[in-house]
Design a protein around this motif. Structure first.
Motif, short mmCIF file in Angstrom:
data_model
loop_
_atom_site.label_atom_id
_atom_site.label_comp_id
_atom_site.label_asym_id
_atom_site.label_seq_id
_atom_site.Cartn_x
_atom_site.Cartn_y
_atom_site.Cartn_z
N ARG A 433 -7.81 -4.03 -7.55
CA ARG A 433 -8.72 -4.80 -6.69
C ARG A 433 -8.47 -4.50 -5.21
O ARG A 433 -9.41 -4.38 -4.42
CB ARG A 433 -8.54 -6.29 -6.98
N ILE A 434 -7.19 -4.37 -4.83
CA ILE A 434 -6.88 -4.03 -3.43
C ILE A 434 -7.44 -2.66 -3.08
O ILE A 434 -8.06 -2.46 -2.02
CB ILE A 434 -5.36 -4.09 -3.18
N GLN A 476 -0.98 4.64 -7.24
CA GLN A 476 -1.99 3.64 -6.91
C GLN A 476 -1.36 2.40 -6.29
O GLN A 476 -1.90 1.80 -5.35
CB GLN A 476 -2.80 3.26 -8.15
N ALA A 477 -0.18 1.99 -6.82
CA ALA A 477 0.52 0.82 -6.27
C ALA A 477 0.99 1.11 -4.85
O ALA A 477 0.90 0.25 -3.96
CB ALA A 477 1.69 0.46 -7.16
N ASP A 478 1.50 2.32 -4.63
CA ASP A 478 1.93 2.70 -3.28
C ASP A 478 0.77 2.60 -2.30
O ASP A 478 0.90 2.04 -1.19
CB ASP A 478 2.46 4.14 -3.27
N GLN A 479 -0.39 3.13 -2.70
CA GLN A 479 -1.55 3.11 -1.82
C GLN A 479 -2.04 1.70 -1.55
O GLN A 479 -2.48 1.39 -0.43
CB GLN A 479 -2.68 3.95 -2.43
N ALA A 480 -1.96 0.83 -2.55
CA ALA A 480 -2.40 -0.55 -2.36
C ALA A 480 -1.54 -1.27 -1.34
O ALA A 480 -2.04 -1.98 -0.46
CB ALA A 480 -2.38 -1.29 -3.70
N ALA A 485 -0.50 -2.98 4.52
CA ALA A 485 0.22 -2.82 5.79
C ALA A 485 -0.72 -2.44 6.92
O ALA A 485 -0.52 -2.82 8.07
CB ALA A 485 1.32 -1.78 5.63
N ARG A 486 -1.79 -1.69 6.60
CA ARG A 486 -2.75 -1.26 7.62
C ARG A 486 -3.80 -2.32 7.92
O ARG A 486 -4.31 -2.38 9.04
CB ARG A 486 -3.46 0.02 7.18
N PRO A 537 7.12 -0.39 -4.83
CA PRO A 537 6.80 0.80 -4.03
C PRO A 537 7.87 1.17 -3.03
O PRO A 537 8.13 2.36 -2.81
CB PRO A 537 5.48 0.40 -3.34
N TRP A 538 8.51 0.18 -2.40
CA TRP A 538 9.50 0.48 -1.37
C TRP A 538 10.81 1.02 -1.92
O TRP A 538 11.71 1.39 -1.16
CB TRP A 538 9.75 -0.75 -0.50
#
Length: 563
Positions: A433-434, A476-480, A485-486, A537-538
């Motif tokens: 969804r994000i 995909q989780a990293d990009q979400a 953050a942006r 992700p981190w």
């Protein structure tokens, strides 16, 4: 007079001033072919400086000649033994830099972060960074200009955001380097006529856009009067400035441009005319389509392109011969016409919603041509009635490119109402969804505070506890998370950063989270899957660095620019 004595005398003249202590005569008699190379370099450079008729003071001539000689020596210049040396005349000094009209952020911490982002070329951060500076009426610090100009050289899309924050020194630097010529131009304070005559292409486009907002007729007249002097490369984007304040008053000029010698100019004129349903171009296109429509015995609409094309179509941008990769000439004609017709024609004529039109096309022999044409038309005609349909088309690159412009026609509240609905729907994971929301956003823009807090609540539920809700170990989780953050409001970013900056879980905490019901020991494979499920992700150092850089930069920008 020894070499050491000569250089000592030169040093004294430079320190005291040549007007008070003239140069040793040996330096004013031209190059001595028997002297050391460094001495010949200075003699030659000084002779050129004096002989060029610059009218400069002797002190300035000495300094310039010394600079030339130093460069020649460092470059390994060798004097010719026994033969005269010649140097090209010194180039005139560039004009002084005009005074800056905007301030620059003074925070050393912010400048360091901006330098890091420029060095790494993070495109998804550069455009928002430049936009934030521009929105606050500030410019880039002088020390970052070379890096920023180089980034603009590599990315045409970035220039829209970069050029307004270069300041006067940035434009001055750009004029000195042919590779940065895209950003050159006249001063910000120059009058419109000077900008039009001497400004860069970006400055002239900005001038036309500004005049179209305040006086459309004035901008149109300026453009029309200059068409013969402009190259095709300049005409094409300048024609598109007419989209600002577009009206039927622009039709005569656009009709004229349908016959322009440049294919891109003709296409741009047709694109603009398709936004004017009452224009002759739109009426001709819809008339041809109307002739293709009919009802069958059941009263259902059907469409059938003609067997033969018409030469009359070509002036309105309908190519009779399809490209090699297109199969079916009739489908090609139909697709072009649908792409240039006002999209409202279909809703009004067939009495269908966009969703019903899409379903109707499924039952047609010309489904692909109709759908491709509608998507092409929506590129220029931002009809918000199609948003709901487009949001149902997952993983469609064409749709992802259309949504930002369509959503931009809505108010911030209307856009976020749609995004809120996407967050609340059961369809898909939070990550999906994000990413779906992010795909519909423009390059620059952030959520409101209320929307940001709502999304942050969801992230806290998924990632804030000892156990992760869902699988967050994927690209995909990293990009979400990077999208959050942006896009989150700057006031919410400290809360986002606490997700990964809080103390790490202890071994006891991790053990308590294992599936130990009934005392059943996990197999190595089960243990490995469990460990992967715990990953955030981190936990990837590369993603962690990106998250920290994005959050730190945005927080620093907010602090420095909101004062």
């Amino acid at each position: 007079m020894s070499s050491a004595q000569i250089w000592a005398a030169l040093q004294q003249s430079a320190m005291v001033g040549v007007d008070r202590l003239p140069l040793p005569q040996i330096f004013t008699q031209g190059a001595d072919g028997t002297a050391p190379a460094s001495q010949q370099a200075l003699q030659t450079a000084l002779a050129v400086s004096v002989g060029a008729g610059t009218g400069q003071a002797a002190a300035l001539q000495l300094l310039r000649a010394s600079g030339v000689a130093a460069v020649l020596e460092r470059a390994g210049w060798l004097a010719g033994q026994g033969r005269s040396q010649t140097l090209a005349p010194l180039a005139p000094a560039p004009a002084p830099v005009p005074a800056e009209t905007r301030p620059a952020p003074e925070s050393p911490h912010l400048q360091a972060l901006m330098r890091e982002v420029l060095r790494d070329g993070a495109q998804d951060l550069l455009a928002p960074m430049f936009a934030a500076l521009d929105g606050a009426g500030q410019r880039l610090p002088h020390g970052l200009l070379a890096q920023a100009l180089e980034q603009g050289r590599q990315s045409v899309a970035l220039r829209h955001w970069l050029t307004p924050v270069l300041g006067e020194r940035g434009r001055w630097l750009a004029a000195l380097n042919p590779q940065w010529s895209y950003a050159g131009g006249v001063e910000e304070t120059a009058d419109p006529e000077q900008v039009w005559q001497e400004g860069s292409i970006d400055q002239r486009l900005a001038l036309l856009h500004g005049e179209r907002r305040s006086g459309p007729a004035q901008a149109r007249a300026r453009l029309e009067a200059s068409l013969k002097e402009l190259s095709a490369k300049e005409r094409a984007p300048m024609v598109m400035t007419l989209e600002t304040g577009l009206s039927m008053a622009d039709e005569p000029l656009l009709e004229k441009l349908l016959g322009d010698r440049s294919k891109e100019v003709r296409e741009n004129a047709a694109r603009l005319l398709s936004r004017l349903p009452q224009s002759g171009h739109s009426q001709r296109i819809t008339g041809w389509l109307q002739a293709m429509l009919s009802r069958n015995a059941k009263g259902e609409w059907q469409i059938e392109p003609p067997e033969e094309g018409s030469k009359d179509w070509e002036r309105d941008g309908i190519a009779l011969q399809p490209p090699a990769y297109i199969k079916g000439v009739k489908a090609w004609w139909l697709q072009q016409m649908v792409g240039q017709a006002p999209v409202a024609f279909w809703i009004d004529t067939l009495g269908m919603t966009p969703e019903q039109l899409w379903e109707w096309s499924r039952r047609s022999d010309w489904k692909t041509a109709l759908r491709q044409g509608w998507l092409a038309a929506l590129r220029d005609q931002h009809d918000v009635r199609w948003i709901a349909l487009l949001q149902t088309m997952d993983r469609d690159a064409r749709v992802e490119s259309l949504l930002p412009a369509l959503l931009n026609q809505l108010s911030q509240e209307q856009r976020e109402a749609l995004w809120q609905a996407q967050l609340q729907q059961a369809k898909g994971t939070l990550i999906e969804r994000i990413n779906a929301i992010e795909s519909g956003m423009p390059a620059v823009g952030e959520f409101s505070l209320s929307m940001s807090e709502r999304l942050m609540d969801e992230l806290d539920k998924a990632l804030g506890g000892k156990q992760v809700t869902g699988s967050w170990h994927s690209w995909q989780a990293d990009q979400a998370l990077l999208a959050c953050a942006r896009r989150l409001h700057a006031a919410v970013l400290p809360r986002l950063a606490r997700l990964w900056r809080k103390p790490s879980a202890t071994a006891a905490d991790l053990d308590s989270a294992t599936d130990s019901a009934g005392g059943i020991a996990l197999t190595p494979e089960q243990q490995a899957r469990l460990e992967r499920a715990r990953l955030r992700p981190w936990d990837d150092e590369r993603v962690l660095a990106q998250l920290n850089r994005c959050v730190d930069l945005r927080v620093a920008l907010h602090a420095a620019l909101s004062d």
